[in-house]
Write a protein that holds these residues in place. Structure first.
Motif, PDB file in Angstrom:
ATOM      1  N   LEU A 414       0.854  -1.187   0.000  1.00 50.89           N
ATOM      2  CA  LEU A 414       0.000   0.000   0.000  1.00 50.89           C
ATOM      3  C   LEU A 414       0.892   1.239   0.000  1.00 50.89           C
ATOM      4  N   ARG A 415       0.663   2.119  -0.951  1.00 51.50           N
ATOM      5  CA  ARG A 415       1.517   3.301  -1.084  1.00 51.50           C
ATOM      6  C   ARG A 415       0.969   4.468  -0.272  1.00 51.50           C
ATOM      7  N   VAL A 416       1.855   5.116   0.452  1.00 54.51           N
ATOM      8  CA  VAL A 416       1.519   6.268   1.293  1.00 54.51           C
ATOM      9  C   VAL A 416       2.292   7.476   0.779  1.00 54.51           C
ATOM     10  N   ALA A 417       1.583   8.577   0.558  1.00 53.87           N
ATOM     11  CA  ALA A 417       2.233   9.782   0.020  1.00 53.87           C
ATOM     12  C   ALA A 417       2.715  10.732   1.102  1.00 53.87           C
ATOM     13  N   ASP A 418       2.223  10.579   2.327  1.00 59.65           N
ATOM     14  CA  ASP A 418       2.620  11.498   3.399  1.00 59.65           C
ATOM     15  C   ASP A 418       4.125  11.464   3.627  1.00 59.65           C
ATOM     16  N   ASP A 419       4.681  12.625   3.980  1.00 59.87           N
ATOM     17  CA  ASP A 419       6.089  12.726   4.327  1.00 59.87           C
ATOM     18  C   ASP A 419       6.250  12.218   5.755  1.00 59.87           C
ATOM     19  N   THR A 420       6.589  10.946   5.881  1.00 63.35           N
ATOM     20  CA  THR A 420       6.653  10.320   7.212  1.00 63.35           C
ATOM     21  C   THR A 420       7.854  10.794   8.018  1.00 63.35           C
ATOM     22  N   ARG A 421       8.794  11.524   7.397  1.00 66.33           N
ATOM     23  CA  ARG A 421       9.955  12.040   8.134  1.00 66.33           C
ATOM     24  C   ARG A 421       9.733  13.460   8.628  1.00 66.33           C
ATOM     25  N   HIS A 422       8.615  14.052   8.268  1.00 73.56           N
ATOM     26  CA  HIS A 422       8.314  15.399   8.741  1.00 73.56           C
ATOM     27  C   HIS A 422       7.968  15.344  10.230  1.00 73.56           C
ATOM     28  N   PRO A 423       8.428  16.321  11.015  1.00 78.40           N
ATOM     29  CA  PRO A 423       8.157  16.284  12.458  1.00 78.40           C
ATOM     30  C   PRO A 423       6.684  16.156  12.810  1.00 78.40           C
ATOM     31  N   ARG A 424       5.800  16.765  12.011  1.00 78.38           N
ATOM     32  CA  ARG A 424       4.384  16.717  12.367  1.00 78.38           C
ATOM     33  C   ARG A 424       3.819  15.301  12.261  1.00 78.38           C
ATOM     34  N   PHE A 425       4.470  14.443  11.478  1.00 79.25           N
ATOM     35  CA  PHE A 425       3.954  13.084  11.317  1.00 79.25           C
ATOM     36  C   PHE A 425       4.081  12.292  12.610  1.00 79.25           C
ATOM     37  N   ALA A 426       5.051  12.663  13.455  1.00 80.92           N
ATOM     38  CA  ALA A 426       5.244  11.947  14.722  1.00 80.92           C
ATOM     39  C   ALA A 426       4.027  12.053  15.628  1.00 80.92           C
ATOM     40  N   ASP A 427       3.220  13.095  15.446  1.00 81.68           N
ATOM     41  CA  ASP A 427       2.036  13.283  16.283  1.00 81.68           C
ATOM     42  C   ASP A 427       0.780  12.668  15.679  1.00 81.68           C
ATOM     43  N   CYS A 428       0.934  12.001  14.539  1.00 81.63           N
ATOM     44  CA  CYS A 428      -0.225  11.391  13.899  1.00 81.63           C
ATOM     45  C   CYS A 428      -0.677  10.138  14.635  1.00 81.63           C
ATOM     46  N   ARG A 429      -1.930   9.784  14.360  1.00 84.97           N
ATOM     47  CA  ARG A 429      -2.451   8.496  14.797  1.00 84.97           C
ATOM     48  C   ARG A 429      -2.806   7.713  13.542  1.00 84.97           C
ATOM     49  N   ALA A 430      -2.352   6.474  13.490  1.00 89.09           N
ATOM     50  CA  ALA A 430      -2.605   5.640  12.331  1.00 89.09           C
ATOM     51  C   ALA A 430      -3.373   4.392  12.745  1.00 89.09           C
ATOM     52  N   VAL A 431      -4.450   4.109  12.033  1.00 91.30           N
ATOM     53  CA  VAL A 431      -5.284   2.944  12.326  1.00 91.30           C
ATOM     54  C   VAL A 431      -5.519   2.184  11.019  1.00 91.30           C
ATOM     55  N   LEU A 432      -5.321   0.888  11.059  1.00 88.21           N
ATOM     56  CA  LEU A 432      -5.580   0.022   9.908  1.00 88.21           C
ATOM     57  C   LEU A 432      -6.861  -0.755  10.178  1.00 88.21           C
ATOM     58  N   ARG A 433      -7.839  -0.598   9.287  1.00 89.94           N
ATOM     59  CA  ARG A 433      -9.108  -1.322   9.425  1.00 89.94           C
ATOM     60  C   ARG A 433      -9.198  -2.363   8.312  1.00 89.94           C
ATOM     61  N   LEU A 434      -9.395  -3.609   8.717  1.00 91.82           N
ATOM     62  CA  LEU A 434      -9.480  -4.717   7.771  1.00 91.82           C
ATOM     63  C   LEU A 434     -10.834  -5.403   7.903  1.00 91.82           C
ATOM     64  N   ASP A 435     -11.458  -5.638   6.772  1.00 93.42           N
ATOM     65  CA  ASP A 435     -12.693  -6.414   6.717  1.00 93.42           C
ATOM     66  C   ASP A 435     -12.278  -7.826   6.299  1.00 93.42           C
ATOM     67  N   LEU A 436     -12.342  -8.768   7.234  1.00 93.25           N
ATOM     68  CA  LEU A 436     -11.764 -10.087   7.042  1.00 93.25           C
ATOM     69  C   LEU A 436     -12.843 -11.150   6.908  1.00 93.25           C
ATOM     70  N   LYS A 437     -12.665 -11.977   5.912  1.00 92.29           N
ATOM     71  CA  LYS A 437     -13.556 -13.106   5.658  1.00 92.29           C
ATOM     72  C   LYS A 437     -12.791 -14.395   5.942  1.00 92.29           C
ATOM     73  N   GLY A 438     -13.393 -15.290   6.729  1.00 95.70           N
ATOM     74  CA  GLY A 438     -12.757 -16.583   6.986  1.00 95.70           C
ATOM     75  C   GLY A 438     -12.080 -16.698   8.332  1.00 95.70           C
ATOM     76  N   LEU A 439     -12.291 -15.711   9.222  1.00 95.26           N
ATOM     77  CA  LEU A 439     -11.725 -15.787  10.573  1.00 95.26           C
ATOM     78  C   LEU A 439     -12.675 -16.532  11.518  1.00 95.26           C
ATOM     79  N   ASN A 440     -12.088 -17.174  12.533  1.00 95.31           N
ATOM     80  CA  ASN A 440     -12.866 -17.700  13.660  1.00 95.31           C
ATOM     81  C   ASN A 440     -12.655 -16.791  14.863  1.00 95.31           C
ATOM     82  N   HIS A 441     -11.389 -16.611  15.249  1.00 88.54           N
ATOM     83  CA  HIS A 441     -11.024 -15.669  16.303  1.00 88.54           C
ATOM     84  C   HIS A 441     -10.197 -14.541  15.705  1.00 88.54           C
ATOM     85  N   HIS A 442     -10.209 -13.403  16.369  1.00 91.12           N
ATOM     86  CA  HIS A 442      -9.456 -12.262  15.827  1.00 91.12           C
ATOM     87  C   HIS A 442      -7.965 -12.526  15.808  1.00 91.12           C
ATOM     88  N   ASP A 443      -7.477 -13.410  16.663  1.00 89.67           N
ATOM     89  CA  ASP A 443      -6.046 -13.689  16.694  1.00 89.67           C
ATOM     90  C   ASP A 443      -5.675 -14.920  15.863  1.00 89.67           C
TER      91      ASP A 443
END
Length: 538
Positions: A414-443
């Protein structure tokens, strides 16, 4: 492919040269079906150009769908709905009555739109879907799905059609038909150019005739170039993102670009949205002739089966969150910045007129300003479905990110365009949401980003879709695990179940990056805040 170095250079260039342009494609159909008839010229303006005037939109493309029954005055083609004695669908009656009322008052939508575009400094291009198939669809009982689009020309020339009723571009009579139509538009209306939409829909030729048909289609494009150039008009086209698909279908796009036949191209899909499809090949090929490239964004996002057409939400929706609905501004920023990093000249907005709204009007300015978007929240979405799939009508599509039986790991970049080395990026919050088919337990699986395991944050929603019950899970991603450019996402199997022969599929993948929009006086500044980017940020 765009590299991390290219992305860094792009971020710096965005500060010095921020201006991009937007193209807005109006299907020329939906705007008159959604509002009470008859619509006056002022009503037409409000529903079309008025919505985008005085923004970063520089080109307004006005479409006549397949161009067999049209929304302007033609000497040989019928107006939409003209052949119907009665209408059993109100939106068809609305359009027919609006077109009739405007004609009685000496005007039509194309004339209104082209004139108002010039009043606001916009270029108006007449857009034609080169093999639109809306007129070929039938109801289960055999009646036409869109009877308002039927044309005497189609009925009189079955020998010039493919088996499904679309045009066969191997026939010279079809070329003459298109040339007559487009010449008439240029002679009768003050449009600034022609746009050929090749995403609606292949095939152009009978099976096996693509190679023999390619020179014929090239000849047609050359003749259209000869038609537009002496008049000072532009010639543009819309293509699918995958050039191999275009070439295999009989469109010699590489030759067209090298020959300089096109001034501008837009990109899109034949099915649903393709938010992370690359445009690098098109940019590289187009630079040779000075052709400009505008990758596209769809006005309606689909994930949920049966939420098709223009969207079937019962409230204003958010396409990223709800599985249907319009794209969010964070989604639009992510798509646009990745394309700009590849060298795109702007963004095209497609099918917004036929989609459920409302849309954030800020997008019409912000999407042309990379510097302004840089510190805005993003939603990076993976195109896990086939690029030509109508996923809202097909629950059996197979994800491109899946763990097949017996496999222990599956990866997706997955390509990300944000400048991850910029100081302001350190204060970001990143969340990955996945819609998963075929799981029994989350782990049952471990999710890794950039080689680092990411922790489930407790978010879970179970829903029925795509033929079974799926689990939507949220994972907190350390911002230090992200890099500008390609990010490897990995699904690692932790548990096997005897008797289960299915795959574990990611049916939806959204990486949300949220910036801090507050500040704390007296906060200690990090040492790397002395970079030129940080100085600019301050």
């Amino acid at each position: 492919m765009c590299t991390e170095k290219h992305l860094r250079e792009f971020c710096r260039e965005a500060v010095d040269n921020p201006a991009r342009q937007l193209i807005y494609n109006d299907d020329g159909w939906s705007s008159y079906m959604r509002y009470p008839a008859p619509m006056s010229p002022d009503d037409v303006v409000r529903a079309t150009v008025g919505a985008v005037a005085d923004t970063a939109v520089s080109v307004y493309q006005f479409c006549a769908l397949g161009g067999h029954a049209v929304n302007y005055r033609s000497r040989f083609l019928p107006v939409v709905g003209q052949s119907l004695d009665t209408c059993d669908t109100m939106h068809v009656l609305r359009m027919r009555e609006t077109l009739r009322w405007l004609a009685e008052h000496g005007t039509d939508p194309l004339r209104i739109v082209s004139e108002v575009c010039h009043d606001h400094g916009l270029a108006c291009q007449f857009s034609l879907r080169m093999n639109d198939r809306h007129h070929t669809y039938r109801l289960p009982d055999g009646r036409w799905y869109f009877p308002e689009l039927q044309s005497p020309w189609l009925a009189a020339h079955p020998e010039l059609l493919l088996p499904d009723g679309a045009l066969d571009y191997a026939r010279p009579e079809v070329h003459a038909y298109r040339l007559r139509q487009l010449t008439e538009v240029l002679d009768s209306y003050e449009v600034d150019g022609l746009d050929l939409d090749f995403t609606r829909f292949r095939p152009w030729f009978r099976p096996g005739a693509e190679s023999a048909g390619a020179p014929l289609m090239t000849d047609l494009v050359r003749r259209l170039r000869d038609l537009t150039a002496p008049r000072g008009k532009t010639l543009s086209a819309r293509f699918e993102y995958d050039p191999k698909v275009c070439l295999a279908s009989g469109l010699a796009v590489d030759h067209w670009l090298r020959e300089g036949l096109l001034d501008q191209i837009t990109l899109g899909g034949v099915g649903d949205h393709t938010p992370d499809a690359p445009c690098d090949w098109w940019v590289a090929q187009s630079r040779l002739s000075g052709c400009r490239v505008f990758p596209g964004v769809e006005g309606q996002l689909h994930w949920v089966v049966s939420s098709g057409g223009g969207g079937q939400g019962l409230r204003p929706g958010n396409g990223v969150e709800d599985g249907f609905g319009p794209p969010s501004l964070p989604y639009l920023r992510a798509v646009a910045l990745n394309h700009y990093a590849s060298g795109a000249d702007g963004i095209s907005l497609f099918n917004f007129t036929c989609a459920d709204g409302p849309f954030d009007r800020a997008m019409l300015t912000e999407l042309a300003d990379p510097g302004r978007m840089a510190a805005g929240d993003k939603q990076y979405v993976a195109t896990l479905w086939p690029w030509d799939a109508q996923i809202y009508g097909n629950e059996w599509w197979e994800s491109r990110w899946r763990l097949r039986p017996g496999e222990t790991e599956a990866r997706y970049t997955l390509r990300v365009a944000d400048d991850t080395r910029h100081p302001r990026f350190a204060d970001c919050r990143a969340v990955l949401r996945l819609d998963l088919k075929g799981l029994n337990h989350h782990d049952d699986v471990t999710v890794l980003v950039g080689g680092q395991p990411v922790a489930w944050n407790g978010y879970h929603y179970n829903h029925y879709d795509h033929g079974c019950w799926n689990d939507i899970l949220g994972f907190d991603v350390p911002v230090g695990a992200l890099r500008q450019g390609g990010n490897e996402l990995c699904l690692r199997r932790e548990r096997h179940y005897a008797g289960f022969s299915g795959s574990i599929e990611v049916r939806r993948c959204v990486l949300e990056i949220c910036y801090s929009h507050t500040f704390a006086p007296g906060r200690l500044v990090s040492p790397d805040a002395t970079t030129p980017e940080a100085d600019h940020d301050r």
